[in-house]
Design an enzyme around this catalytic site. Structure first.
Site, PDB file in Angstrom:
ATOM      1  N   SER A 144     -13.860  41.326  20.555  1.00  0.00           N
ATOM      2  CA  SER A 144     -13.326  41.545  19.327  1.00  0.00           C
ATOM      3  C   SER A 144     -14.181  41.006  18.196  1.00  0.00           C
ATOM      4  O   SER A 144     -14.979  40.034  18.525  1.00  0.00           O
ATOM      5  CB  SER A 144     -11.848  40.930  19.486  1.00  0.00           C
ATOM      6  OG  SER A 144     -11.530  41.065  18.297  1.00  0.00           O
ATOM      7  N   TYR A 157      -5.849  33.744  20.297  1.00  0.00           N
ATOM      8  CA  TYR A 157      -6.766  34.944  20.559  1.00  0.00           C
ATOM      9  C   TYR A 157      -8.234  34.918  20.123  1.00  0.00           C
ATOM     10  O   TYR A 157      -9.043  35.304  21.076  1.00  0.00           O
ATOM     11  CB  TYR A 157      -5.969  36.179  19.892  1.00  0.00           C
ATOM     12  CG  TYR A 157      -6.786  37.386  20.055  1.00  0.00           C
ATOM     13  CD1 TYR A 157      -6.599  38.016  21.477  1.00  0.00           C
ATOM     14  CD2 TYR A 157      -7.207  38.116  19.147  1.00  0.00           C
ATOM     15  CE1 TYR A 157      -6.960  39.154  21.676  1.00  0.00           C
ATOM     16  CE2 TYR A 157      -7.726  39.645  19.330  1.00  0.00           C
ATOM     17  CZ  TYR A 157      -7.970  40.010  20.615  1.00  0.00           C
ATOM     18  OH  TYR A 157      -8.454  41.140  20.880  1.00  0.00           O
TER      19      TYR A 157
HETATM   20  N1  LIG Z   1      -6.883  47.410  19.676  1.00  0.00           N
HETATM   21  C1  LIG Z   1      -7.596  46.829  18.880  1.00  0.00           C
HETATM   22  O1  LIG Z   1      -7.584  46.773  17.783  1.00  0.00           O
HETATM   23  C2  LIG Z   1      -8.563  45.739  19.657  1.00  0.00           C
HETATM   24  C3  LIG Z   1      -9.488  45.247  18.803  1.00  0.00           C
HETATM   25  C4  LIG Z   1     -10.492  44.327  19.378  1.00  0.00           C
HETATM   26  C5  LIG Z   1     -10.459  44.067  20.674  1.00  0.00           C
HETATM   27  N2  LIG Z   1      -9.479  44.552  21.303  1.00  0.00           N
HETATM   28  C6  LIG Z   1      -9.571  44.603  23.026  1.00  0.00           C
HETATM   29  O2  LIG Z   1      -9.605  45.711  23.733  1.00  0.00           O
HETATM   30  C7  LIG Z   1      -9.121  45.446  24.901  1.00  0.00           C
HETATM   31  C8  LIG Z   1      -7.859  46.440  25.285  1.00  0.00           C
HETATM   32  O3  LIG Z   1      -7.013  46.527  24.409  1.00  0.00           O
HETATM   33  P1  LIG Z   1      -6.020  47.755  23.586  1.00  0.00           P
HETATM   34  O4  LIG Z   1      -6.175  47.838  22.199  1.00  0.00           O
HETATM   35  O5  LIG Z   1      -6.813  48.975  24.544  1.00  0.00           O
HETATM   36  O6  LIG Z   1      -4.699  47.481  23.913  1.00  0.00           O
HETATM   37  P2  LIG Z   1      -3.833  48.120  25.183  1.00  0.00           P
HETATM   38  O7  LIG Z   1      -3.634  49.464  25.194  1.00  0.00           O
HETATM   39  O8  LIG Z   1      -2.682  47.198  25.241  1.00  0.00           O
HETATM   40  O9  LIG Z   1      -4.350  47.718  26.611  1.00  0.00           O
HETATM   41  C9  LIG Z   1      -4.423  46.496  27.254  1.00  0.00           C
HETATM   42  C10 LIG Z   1      -4.387  46.845  28.750  1.00  0.00           C
HETATM   43  O10 LIG Z   1      -4.503  45.480  29.367  1.00  0.00           O
HETATM   44  C11 LIG Z   1      -3.693  45.760  30.698  1.00  0.00           C
HETATM   45  N3  LIG Z   1      -2.963  44.233  31.003  1.00  0.00           N
HETATM   46  C12 LIG Z   1      -2.497  43.478  30.190  1.00  0.00           C
HETATM   47  N4  LIG Z   1      -2.159  42.403  31.139  1.00  0.00           N
HETATM   48  C13 LIG Z   1      -2.698  42.559  32.151  1.00  0.00           C
HETATM   49  C14 LIG Z   1      -2.587  41.801  33.416  1.00  0.00           C
HETATM   50  N5  LIG Z   1      -1.950  40.509  33.412  1.00  0.00           N
HETATM   51  N6  LIG Z   1      -3.276  42.396  34.306  1.00  0.00           N
HETATM   52  C15 LIG Z   1      -3.638  43.640  34.664  1.00  0.00           C
HETATM   53  N7  LIG Z   1      -3.832  44.273  33.471  1.00  0.00           N
HETATM   54  C16 LIG Z   1      -3.154  43.990  32.328  1.00  0.00           C
HETATM   55  C17 LIG Z   1      -2.320  46.496  30.164  1.00  0.00           C
HETATM   56  O11 LIG Z   1      -1.864  47.313  31.074  1.00  0.00           O
HETATM   57  P3  LIG Z   1      -0.499  46.850  31.718  1.00  0.00           P
HETATM   58  O12 LIG Z   1       0.732  46.691  30.798  1.00  0.00           O
HETATM   59  O13 LIG Z   1       0.136  48.114  32.654  1.00  0.00           O
HETATM   60  O14 LIG Z   1      -0.815  45.776  32.743  1.00  0.00           O
HETATM   61  C18 LIG Z   1      -2.968  47.479  29.164  1.00  0.00           C
HETATM   62  O15 LIG Z   1      -3.510  48.783  29.824  1.00  0.00           O
HETATM   63  C19 LIG Z   1      -8.495  44.043  24.962  1.00  0.00           C
HETATM   64  O16 LIG Z   1      -9.376  42.842  25.752  1.00  0.00           O
HETATM   65  C20 LIG Z   1      -8.510  43.620  23.543  1.00  0.00           C
HETATM   66  O17 LIG Z   1      -8.291  42.355  23.068  1.00  0.00           O
HETATM   67  C21 LIG Z   1      -8.472  45.633  20.871  1.00  0.00           C
END
Ligand SMILES: NC(=O)c1ccc[n+]([C@@H]2O[C@H](COP(=O)([O-])OP(=O)(O)OC[C@H]3O[C@@H](n4cnc5c(N)ncnc54)[C@H](OP(=O)(O)O)[C@@H]3O)[C@@H](O)[C@H]2O)c1
Length: 243
Positions: A144, A157
């Site tokens: 991130s 975070y």
């Molecule tokens: N969206 C943003 O603006 C942003 C910006 C920078 C970085 N990121 C990073 O991108 C990555 C993906 O995030 P996203 O934005 O795509 O959010 P998201 O849609 O909430 O995806 C997170 C995924 O992680 C899974 N997850 C959560 N806890 C888990 C666990 N204990 N075991 C296994 N799976 C788990 C969730 O699935 P389940 O709930 O089914 O487990 C979900 O599919 C993250 O590392 C986040 O920090 C996001």
């Protein structure tokens, strides 16, 4: 000289593949012809991702809670038994927390550090022996912009993503000589469920799309040169702090 790799039939593991960035990466790597193990807690979301690839029979749905030690043991058993190896590991699963510092409990801190930093460390460590046998071994960690910055209300975070960046850089150097490439992609605000929940005040307009992150992941997995690409950062033009 940049070499372009053919990933047809190669094996990938993507955590958090049931939504957002993880799902977009799964769809993009499936387009490259990869067989994928899709990890997340919700089987329904993973099955939907597998269906969206159009090649569900090449997708392994692994409904696993990565924070449970048994979860990672189960993944390793499947990789070793069914896939008989691994070529690309994508550590994408993560959680955000938008909460004032003093209201962030020690349990909150441990939960976030565990999923965002410790789990990728353990998965890298446990899969290295499989990656060493691959012709195109690649690790991609999703970081991130908060790996560099520190936004108010995001101490836990930010700490977790700083930790992930440190590990990524060190591991990239340690295994470069063995042909294993280790990268981090660090986006600003990407339009996914996570940002909608953590920052409901923000408008989706102008945010990065998950497919943009997926395209970079596909590039990193399919291209190989002499340079160490330790990190790619994607910024959004707007100035608001993100996650
Ligand atoms: N969206 C943003 O603006 C942003 C910006 C920078 C970085 N990121 C990073 O991108 C990555 C993906 O995030 P996203 O934005 O795509 O959010 P998201 O849609 O909430 O995806 C997170 C995924 O992680 C899974 N997850 C959560 N806890 C888990 C666990 N204990 N075991 C296994 N799976 C788990 C969730 O699935 P389940 O709930 O089914 O487990 C979900 O599919 C993250 O590392 C986040 O920090 C996001």
């Amino acid at each position: 000289m940049l070499e372009k790799l053919d990933l047809t039939g190669k094996r990938g593991l993507i955590t958090g593949a049931g939504s957002g960035i993880g799902r977009a990466i799964a769809l993009r790597l499936a387009e490259e012809g990869m067989k994928l193990a899709l990890v997340g807690r919700s089987a329904d979301k993973l099955v939907r991702t597998a269906a969206l690839t159009g090649r569900p029979l090449d997708m392994l749905v692994l409904p696993v809670d990565l924070t449970q030690p048994r979860g990672i043991d189960d993944i390793m058993r499947i990789l070793e038994g069914h896939f008989k190896g691994l070529d690309v590991l994508v550590n994408n699963a993560g959680m955000a927390l938008n909460r004032p510092f003093e209201e962030t409990s020690e349990e909150d801190y441990d939960r976030i550090m565990n999923l965002n930093a410790r789990v990728p460390f353990v998965l890298c460590k446990r899969t290295l022996k499989l990656l060493r046998q691959s012709e195109c071994p690649t690790i991609i960690n999703i970081g991130s912009v908060v790996a560099h910055d520190g936004y108010a209300r995001q101490a836990a975070y930010a700490a977790s993503k700083h930790a992930l960046l440190g590990m990524t850089k060190a591991l990239a150097k340690e295994v470069y000589g063995e042909g294993i490439r280790v990268h981090m992609i660090s986006p600003g605000g990407v339009y996914t469920d996570m940002i909608a929940i953590a920052r409901p005040d923000l408008s989706p307009e102008g945010m990065i799309q998950p497919e943009e992150v997926a395209e970079l992941a596909a590039y990193l997995a399919t291209h190989r040169g002499g340079a160490v690409i330790d990190e790619i950062r994607l910024h959004r033009a707007a100035k608001e702090p993100f996650i």
